[in-house]
Design an enzyme around this catalytic site. Structure first.
Site, PDB file in Angstrom:
ATOM      1  N   THR A   1      -1.717  11.349   6.225  1.00 17.43           N
ATOM      2  CA  THR A   1      -0.395  11.297   5.601  1.00 17.43           C
ATOM      3  C   THR A   1      -0.567  11.348   4.082  1.00 17.43           C
ATOM      4  O   THR A   1      -1.525  10.788   3.557  1.00 17.43           O
ATOM      5  CB  THR A   1       0.303   9.987   6.041  1.00 17.43           C
ATOM      6  OG1 THR A   1       0.534  10.055   7.443  1.00 17.43           O
ATOM      7  CG2 THR A   1       1.614   9.762   5.332  1.00 17.43           C
TER       8      THR A   1
ATOM      9  N   ASN B   1      -4.406 -12.569  14.021  1.00 15.95           N
ATOM     10  CA  ASN B   1      -3.446 -13.477  13.374  1.00 15.95           C
ATOM     11  C   ASN B   1      -2.026 -12.917  13.407  1.00 15.95           C
ATOM     12  O   ASN B   1      -1.061 -13.629  13.694  1.00 15.95           O
ATOM     13  CB  ASN B   1      -3.824 -13.690  11.896  1.00 15.95           C
ATOM     14  CG  ASN B   1      -5.109 -14.471  11.733  1.00 15.95           C
ATOM     15  OD1 ASN B   1      -5.555 -15.130  12.654  1.00 15.95           O
ATOM     16  ND2 ASN B   1      -5.705 -14.387  10.538  1.00 15.95           N
TER      17      ASN B   1
ATOM     18  N   TYR C   1     -14.427   1.410   9.769  1.00 11.24           N
ATOM     19  CA  TYR C   1     -12.992   1.707   9.895  1.00 11.24           C
ATOM     20  C   TYR C   1     -12.656   2.085  11.339  1.00 11.24           C
ATOM     21  O   TYR C   1     -11.766   1.493  11.950  1.00 11.24           O
ATOM     22  CB  TYR C   1     -12.643   2.844   8.947  1.00 11.24           C
ATOM     23  CG  TYR C   1     -11.178   3.221   8.900  1.00 11.24           C
ATOM     24  CD1 TYR C   1     -10.222   2.340   8.404  1.00 11.24           C
ATOM     25  CD2 TYR C   1     -10.743   4.473   9.338  1.00 11.24           C
ATOM     26  CE1 TYR C   1      -8.874   2.695   8.344  1.00 11.24           C
ATOM     27  CE2 TYR C   1      -9.411   4.842   9.269  1.00 11.24           C
ATOM     28  CZ  TYR C   1      -8.488   3.948   8.774  1.00 11.24           C
ATOM     29  OH  TYR C   1      -7.143   4.298   8.706  1.00 11.24           O
TER      30      TYR C   1
ATOM     31  N   THR D   1      -6.417  -2.848  -1.926  1.00 13.26           N
ATOM     32  CA  THR D   1      -6.353  -1.408  -2.223  1.00 13.26           C
ATOM     33  C   THR D   1      -4.942  -0.972  -2.612  1.00 13.26           C
ATOM     34  O   THR D   1      -4.745   0.154  -3.040  1.00 13.26           O
ATOM     35  CB  THR D   1      -6.809  -0.557  -1.011  1.00 13.26           C
ATOM     36  OG1 THR D   1      -5.982  -0.868   0.127  1.00 13.26           O
ATOM     37  CG2 THR D   1      -8.266  -0.811  -0.666  1.00 13.26           C
TER      38      THR D   1
ATOM     39  N   GLY E   1       0.830  -1.205   0.000  1.00  6.32           N
ATOM     40  CA  GLY E   1       0.000   0.000   0.000  1.00  6.32           C
ATOM     41  C   GLY E   1       0.859   1.248   0.000  1.00  6.32           C
ATOM     42  O   GLY E   1       2.093   1.193  -0.122  1.00  6.32           O
ATOM     43  N   PHE E   2       0.198   2.371   0.179  1.00 13.80           N
ATOM     44  CA  PHE E   2       0.888   3.665   0.150  1.00 13.80           C
ATOM     45  C   PHE E   2       1.945   3.759   1.267  1.00 13.80           C
ATOM     46  O   PHE E   2       3.155   3.793   0.993  1.00 13.80           O
ATOM     47  CB  PHE E   2      -0.182   4.770   0.246  1.00 13.80           C
ATOM     48  CG  PHE E   2       0.308   6.101   0.703  1.00 13.80           C
ATOM     49  CD1 PHE E   2       1.416   6.693   0.102  1.00 13.80           C
ATOM     50  CD2 PHE E   2      -0.345   6.781   1.736  1.00 13.80           C
ATOM     51  CE1 PHE E   2       1.870   7.935   0.533  1.00 13.80           C
ATOM     52  CE2 PHE E   2       0.107   8.013   2.164  1.00 13.80           C
ATOM     53  CZ  PHE E   2       1.211   8.591   1.572  1.00 13.80           C
ATOM     54  N   VAL E   3       1.529   3.757   2.524  1.00 12.85           N
ATOM     55  CA  VAL E   3       2.496   3.913   3.622  1.00 12.85           C
ATOM     56  C   VAL E   3       3.374   2.660   3.736  1.00 12.85           C
ATOM     57  O   VAL E   3       4.595   2.753   3.906  1.00 12.85           O
ATOM     58  CB  VAL E   3       1.777   4.183   4.964  1.00 12.85           C
ATOM     59  CG1 VAL E   3       2.799   4.339   6.086  1.00 12.85           C
ATOM     60  CG2 VAL E   3       0.900   5.436   4.876  1.00 12.85           C
TER      61      VAL E   3
ATOM     62  N   ASP F   1      -3.697 -12.928   2.406  1.00 15.56           N
ATOM     63  CA  ASP F   1      -4.630 -12.128   3.191  1.00 15.56           C
ATOM     64  C   ASP F   1      -4.269 -12.255   4.671  1.00 15.56           C
ATOM     65  O   ASP F   1      -4.092 -13.369   5.167  1.00 15.56           O
ATOM     66  CB  ASP F   1      -6.052 -12.669   2.938  1.00 15.56           C
ATOM     67  CG  ASP F   1      -7.110 -11.667   3.342  1.00 15.56           C
ATOM     68  OD1 ASP F   1      -7.043 -11.175   4.489  1.00 15.56           O
ATOM     69  OD2 ASP F   1      -7.993 -11.382   2.515  1.00 15.56           O
TER      70      ASP F   1
HETATM   71  P1  NAD Z   1      -3.487   1.684   1.498  1.00 17.47           P
HETATM   72  O1  NAD Z   1      -4.887   1.317   1.164  1.00 17.47           O
HETATM   73  O2  NAD Z   1      -2.658   2.311   0.441  1.00 17.47           O
HETATM   74  O3  NAD Z   1      -2.691   0.441   2.052  1.00 17.47           O
HETATM   75  C1  NAD Z   1      -3.300  -0.612   2.743  1.00 17.47           C
HETATM   76  C2  NAD Z   1      -2.688  -1.906   2.232  1.00 17.47           C
HETATM   77  O4  NAD Z   1      -3.245  -3.002   2.973  1.00 17.47           O
HETATM   78  C3  NAD Z   1      -3.025  -2.154   0.762  1.00 17.47           C
HETATM   79  O5  NAD Z   1      -1.867  -2.534   0.054  1.00 17.47           O
HETATM   80  C4  NAD Z   1      -4.037  -3.300   0.808  1.00 17.47           C
HETATM   81  O6  NAD Z   1      -4.024  -4.086  -0.353  1.00 17.47           O
HETATM   82  C5  NAD Z   1      -3.586  -4.029   2.054  1.00 17.47           C
HETATM   83  N1  NAD Z   1      -4.627  -4.848   2.667  1.00 17.47           N
HETATM   84  C6  NAD Z   1      -5.892  -4.483   3.009  1.00 17.47           C
HETATM   85  N2  NAD Z   1      -6.547  -5.518   3.561  1.00 17.47           N
HETATM   86  C7  NAD Z   1      -5.686  -6.557   3.572  1.00 17.47           C
HETATM   87  C8  NAD Z   1      -5.756  -7.889   4.034  1.00 17.47           C
HETATM   88  N3  NAD Z   1      -6.881  -8.397   4.573  1.00 17.47           N
HETATM   89  N4  NAD Z   1      -4.664  -8.682   3.897  1.00 17.47           N
HETATM   90  C9  NAD Z   1      -3.533  -8.211   3.351  1.00 17.47           C
HETATM   91  N5  NAD Z   1      -3.396  -6.951   2.898  1.00 17.47           N
HETATM   92  C10 NAD Z   1      -4.461  -6.134   3.013  1.00 17.47           C
HETATM   93  O7  NAD Z   1      -3.585   2.637   2.777  1.00 17.47           O
HETATM   94  P2  NAD Z   1      -2.437   3.464   3.519  1.00 17.47           P
HETATM   95  O8  NAD Z   1      -2.805   4.881   3.479  1.00 17.47           O
HETATM   96  O9  NAD Z   1      -1.094   3.027   3.065  1.00 17.47           O
HETATM   97  O10 NAD Z   1      -2.660   2.968   5.020  1.00 17.47           O
HETATM   98  C11 NAD Z   1      -1.846   1.935   5.560  1.00 17.47           C
HETATM   99  C12 NAD Z   1      -2.190   1.729   7.032  1.00 17.47           C
HETATM  100  O11 NAD Z   1      -1.977   2.950   7.754  1.00 17.47           O
HETATM  101  C13 NAD Z   1      -3.645   1.336   7.258  1.00 17.47           C
HETATM  102  O12 NAD Z   1      -3.695   0.399   8.318  1.00 17.47           O
HETATM  103  C14 NAD Z   1      -4.299   2.638   7.675  1.00 17.47           C
HETATM  104  O13 NAD Z   1      -5.422   2.420   8.496  1.00 17.47           O
HETATM  105  C15 NAD Z   1      -3.166   3.321   8.419  1.00 17.47           C
HETATM  106  N6  NAD Z   1      -3.334   4.785   8.394  1.00 17.47           N
HETATM  107  C16 NAD Z   1      -3.039   5.508   7.264  1.00 17.47           C
HETATM  108  C17 NAD Z   1      -3.248   6.877   7.251  1.00 17.47           C
HETATM  109  C18 NAD Z   1      -2.931   7.723   6.052  1.00 17.47           C
HETATM  110  O14 NAD Z   1      -3.138   8.946   6.107  1.00 17.47           O
HETATM  111  N7  NAD Z   1      -2.403   7.187   4.978  1.00 17.47           N
HETATM  112  C19 NAD Z   1      -3.753   7.516   8.387  1.00 17.47           C
HETATM  113  C20 NAD Z   1      -4.079   6.732   9.500  1.00 17.47           C
HETATM  114  C21 NAD Z   1      -3.840   5.366   9.507  1.00 17.47           C
END
Ligand code: NAD
Ligand code: UDP
Length: 321
Positions: free
Chosen positions: A184, A108, A154, A41, A16-18, A62
């Protein structure tokens, strides 16, 4: 502050992004990284540049699949649980999956961390404060969340995950920490993920109107992804177990944010006011005293610099992808 080294790390949501920035930083520092993601995502493209590195491995799985998580070979020293849809548009389309990854998924991954005696960090969120009645938000604020509103899939998923981490630590002594990440932004956000920054940048670059929700007076405090990654890894290195806010100090209204994006992209786009989402928080700004005092962390990248890097990245291909 104590520091630790991690020969091997598991990053769930690493595509994912972060998560992809976390994987990159850990790989660059010599840690052997296993990135587990079901790309619901995220995208494999986010980590494609790491595939040739000997200390990186992508596993398409997953986090809610107990067998997949427990069968990952080897032992991990660090487990970063970032798997979860994060954009409101994404989690509203994936309500049950979002609840499932916060509950079963967190269980898990925590269980795996306990088995390996790994340091565990849960990616929690400023959304645990809901539509906050205290401002700025300190970690001891309990929040104002609608448990049956659309965002609850969420918010409550993350609140449950925090409770699970806390109970796991109490029962099993799992070395677990919770990072509450505030908004972020940066390269590798999906152009269409629905969040304000990628929406505004892609709209401005296409010359389309920027869709500001409501009257645009609601605020967020933005943090560049490199700073967020610094904060997460500082927390991982520390001995802290209490939830810790990581977020920017630059609180801005969404109308001002749209104007800044128009200016930075030299766009001729106008602003279009659209309906405000249900339960959209009116304001948000972290109190980051704990991160500053316990981790020595403060954000360093200015909005101007962070926005420039993000816009460059969108220009270089995200829109075409
Ligand atoms: P994102 O959607 O880009 O990344 C989430 C990643 O998790 C994706 O690659 C998705 O494919 C993967 N994923 C989702 N469900 C899954 C599962 N069941 N099994 C395996 N992989 C799974 O979002 P992001 O912005 O990178 O956020 C990453 C984390 O940081 C999240 O937990 C989010 O709640 C937390 N977060 C992000 C922000 C922000 O501003 N970006 C703020 C607060 C919290
Ligand atoms: N927002 C907006 N236009 C958009 C997307 C979002 O005005 O095209 C608003 C949204 O209503 C919210 C703020 O921007 O008030 C931040 O939304 P985002 O989805 O980025 O993050 P979150 O709501 O999770 O903080």
């Amino acid at each position: 502050m104590q520091t630790r080294e991690w020969p091997r790390a598991l990053v769930t949501g690493g595509a994912g992004f972060v998560g992809s920035h976390l994987c990159e930083r850990l790989v660059d520092s010599g840690t052997e990284v296993v990135c587990l993601d079901n790309v619901v995502t995220g995208s494999h493209r986010n980590v494609a540049h790491l595939e040739h590195r000997a200390n990186f491995r992508f596993v398409h799985a997953d986090a809610t699949d107990d067998t997949a998580v427990s069968a990952l070979p080897g032992r991990f020293d660090l487990v970063l649980h970032f798997a979860c849809p994060a954009s409101p548009e994404d989690y509203l389309q994936l309500p049950l999956e979002t609840l499932e990854v916060g509950s079963t998924g967190t269980r898990n991954v925590l269980e795996r961390a306990r088995r390996d005696s790994a340091r565990f960090v849960l990616a929690s969120t400023s959304e645990v404060y809901g539509d906050p009645l205290e401002h700025p938000q300190r970690e001891d604020y309990w929040g104002n969340v609608n448990p049956i509103g659309p965002r609850s899939v969420y918010d409550e998923s993350k609140r449950f995950a925090e409770a699970l981490v806390t109970a796991h630590r109490a029962v099993s002594g799992t070395d677990a920490a919770i990072v509450r990440i505030f908004n972020t932004y940066g390269p590798r956000m999906r152009a269409g993920d629905g969040r304000a920054v990628p929406n505004f940048i892609s709209q401005a670059l296409r010359g389309e109107p920027l869709t500001v929700a409501g009257d645009g007076s609601q605020t967020r405090s933005l943090c560049y992804v490199g700073d967020t990654v610094d904060g997460v890894l500082s927390l991982a290195r520390s001995e802290l177990h209490t939830p810790t806010n990581i977020g920017g100090s630059d609180e801005v209204t969404m109308l001002e944010l749209a104007r800044r994006v128009i200016e930075a992209t030299e766009s001729r786009s106008r602003i279009r006011f659209v309906e405000r989402p249900v339960d959209d928080p009116a304001k948000r700004r972290p109190d980051t005293t704990r991160a500053r005092e316990c981790l020595g962390w403060t954000p360093r990248v200015s909005w101007a610099e962070g926005l420039r890097r993000t816009v460059d990245w969108f220009v270089d291909g995200a829109l075409a992808a």
